[in-house]
Design a protein around this motif. Sequence first.
Motif, mmCIF file in Angstrom:
data_model
loop_
_atom_site.group_PDB
_atom_site.id
_atom_site.type_symbol
_atom_site.label_atom_id
_atom_site.label_comp_id
_atom_site.label_asym_id
_atom_site.label_seq_id
_atom_site.Cartn_x
_atom_site.Cartn_y
_atom_site.Cartn_z
ATOM 1 N N LEU A 99 0.826 -1.198 0.000
ATOM 2 C CA LEU A 99 0.000 0.000 0.000
ATOM 3 C C LEU A 99 0.865 1.255 0.000
ATOM 4 O O LEU A 99 1.998 1.247 0.494
ATOM 5 N N CYS A 100 0.310 2.316 -0.549
ATOM 6 C CA CYS A 100 0.981 3.612 -0.586
ATOM 7 C C CYS A 100 0.067 4.676 0.003
ATOM 8 O O CYS A 100 -1.155 4.541 -0.021
ATOM 9 N N LEU A 101 0.660 5.752 0.518
ATOM 10 C CA LEU A 101 -0.103 6.908 0.981
ATOM 11 C C LEU A 101 0.003 8.002 -0.075
ATOM 12 O O LEU A 101 1.094 8.485 -0.373
ATOM 13 N N TYR A 102 -1.144 8.382 -0.622
ATOM 14 C CA TYR A 102 -1.192 9.427 -1.634
ATOM 15 C C TYR A 102 -1.797 10.704 -1.045
ATOM 16 O O TYR A 102 -2.725 10.651 -0.240
ATOM 17 N N GLY A 103 -1.254 11.834 -1.461
ATOM 18 C CA GLY A 103 -1.858 13.129 -1.167
ATOM 19 C C GLY A 103 -2.233 13.769 -2.484
ATOM 20 O O GLY A 103 -1.523 13.604 -3.479
ATOM 21 N N PHE A 104 -3.360 14.479 -2.510
ATOM 22 C CA PHE A 104 -3.833 15.076 -3.754
ATOM 23 C C PHE A 104 -3.902 16.593 -3.638
ATOM 24 O O PHE A 104 -3.971 17.141 -2.536
ATOM 25 N N PRO A 105 -3.894 17.282 -4.764
ATOM 26 C CA PRO A 105 -3.881 18.750 -4.739
ATOM 27 C C PRO A 105 -5.072 19.368 -4.018
ATOM 28 O O PRO A 105 -4.995 20.502 -3.544
ATOM 29 N N ASN A 106 -6.173 18.621 -3.921
ATOM 30 C CA ASN A 106 -7.351 19.144 -3.231
ATOM 31 C C ASN A 106 -7.343 18.821 -1.733
ATOM 32 O O ASN A 106 -8.384 18.847 -1.077
ATOM 33 N N GLU A 107 -6.144 18.487 -1.194
ATOM 34 C CA GLU A 107 -5.929 18.251 0.242
ATOM 35 C C GLU A 107 -6.622 16.980 0.742
ATOM 36 O O GLU A 107 -6.918 16.845 1.920
ATOM 37 N N VAL A 108 -6.853 16.044 -0.160
ATOM 38 C CA VAL A 108 -7.430 14.740 0.191
ATOM 39 C C VAL A 108 -6.307 13.709 0.229
ATOM 40 O O VAL A 108 -5.358 13.795 -0.539
ATOM 41 N N TRP A 109 -6.402 12.751 1.151
ATOM 42 C CA TRP A 109 -5.411 11.685 1.207
ATOM 43 C C TRP A 109 -6.078 10.357 0.909
ATOM 44 O O TRP A 109 -7.293 10.207 1.045
ATOM 45 N N GLU A 110 -5.275 9.378 0.550
ATOM 46 C CA GLU A 110 -5.807 8.068 0.208
ATOM 47 C C GLU A 110 -4.729 7.005 0.383
ATOM 48 O O GLU A 110 -3.570 7.212 0.011
ATOM 49 N N VAL A 111 -5.115 5.868 0.962
ATOM 50 C CA VAL A 111 -4.247 4.698 1.034
ATOM 51 C C VAL A 111 -4.712 3.733 -0.045
ATOM 52 O O VAL A 111 -5.877 3.334 -0.062
ATOM 53 N N ASN A 112 -3.809 3.378 -0.940
ATOM 54 C CA ASN A 112 -4.231 2.548 -2.066
ATOM 55 C C ASN A 112 -3.046 1.777 -2.616
ATOM 56 O O ASN A 112 -1.893 2.015 -2.249
ATOM 57 N N LEU A 113 -3.344 0.855 -3.516
ATOM 58 C CA LEU A 113 -2.298 0.112 -4.214
ATOM 59 C C LEU A 113 -1.594 1.040 -5.197
ATOM 60 O O LEU A 113 -2.178 2.030 -5.647
ATOM 61 N N PRO A 114 -0.353 0.759 -5.537
ATOM 62 C CA PRO A 114 0.367 1.616 -6.487
ATOM 63 C C PRO A 114 -0.252 1.547 -7.875
ATOM 64 O O PRO A 114 -0.996 0.624 -8.203
ATOM 65 N N ALA A 115 0.061 2.533 -8.688
ATOM 66 C CA ALA A 115 -0.450 2.569 -10.063
ATOM 67 C C ALA A 115 0.034 1.343 -10.832
ATOM 68 O O ALA A 115 1.160 0.878 -10.650
ATOM 69 N N GLU A 116 -0.831 0.818 -11.682
ATOM 70 C CA GLU A 116 -0.481 -0.373 -12.446
ATOM 71 C C GLU A 116 0.348 -0.045 -13.676
ATOM 72 O O GLU A 116 1.120 -0.875 -14.153
ATOM 73 N N GLU A 117 0.187 1.169 -14.211
ATOM 74 C CA GLU A 117 0.909 1.520 -15.430
ATOM 75 C C GLU A 117 2.397 1.695 -15.146
ATOM 76 O O GLU A 117 2.795 2.156 -14.086
ATOM 77 N N VAL A 118 3.213 1.276 -16.105
ATOM 78 C CA VAL A 118 4.664 1.370 -15.972
ATOM 79 C C VAL A 118 5.229 2.020 -17.232
ATOM 80 O O VAL A 118 5.027 1.510 -18.338
ATOM 81 N N PRO A 119 5.946 3.150 -17.123
ATOM 82 C CA PRO A 119 6.137 3.910 -15.881
ATOM 83 C C PRO A 119 4.860 4.644 -15.492
ATOM 84 O O PRO A 119 4.022 4.909 -16.354
#
Length: 259
Positions: free
Chosen positions: A49-69
Amino acid sequence: MEGGASHYNPRTVEEVFRDFKGRRAGIIQALTTDVEDFFQQCDPEKENLCLYGFPNEVWEVNLPAEEVPPELPEPALGINFARDGMQEKDWLSLVAVHSDAWLLSVSFYFGSRIGFDRADRKRLFNMINEVPTVFDVVTGNEKKQTKEKPSSAIQNGNRSKSNSKVRGLEGKSSKIQAKDEEEGLELEEGEEEEEEDEDEHGETLCGACGDNYASDEFWICCDMCEKWFHGKCVKITPARAEHIKHYKCPSCSNKRARP
């Protein structure tokens, strides 16, 4: 990721900085105000899992992006696996450190993609550097730093009685020594030395931010890799430097034997 703004495209230094502040605010909320919810979502039994922060000040714990890169640099992977293997405050501090690194990487990714020149990159870094790091906020270092006010004389590169390897008016191998009884006699010589030192070390770059050496700023040299750093970049004040016998920069301090 559901936090939105994954396709947000800032175009100016100010817009990139606004993006940075929004993502930073979301991460800080996860690690402070919403820490119980964040802790529960980071179940070690789940996948990376990763911790993401977004420009709208929202956070999210989720799996990493599947696309490479990936479209943007990815946060630290697998933060949930260490959750139960260390004290909660230490785990949160670790996540905070990696989040700081991720925030910088995203901002300078935008800068590179947009084509910021050296002046724009420096301005962006200086704007970011004025804001306390996520680590400082989570650990409380932000409040401690506001109480520390180093004297202007030491901060401006004058010599003190420190045994640490620092730079004021002397060269790379010099140590700051006591000058209390000699200041009156060496005032004029010190001014000449300062001019010579400015010329000699003007090409020296800070190992953290990459800025040039300036005699009116406090610098310290790592005794391991012999790189020079702004005191503010490695969070070393002149007062603290007086008590350091052998200084190790963050990179050298974190070097450990890998299995």
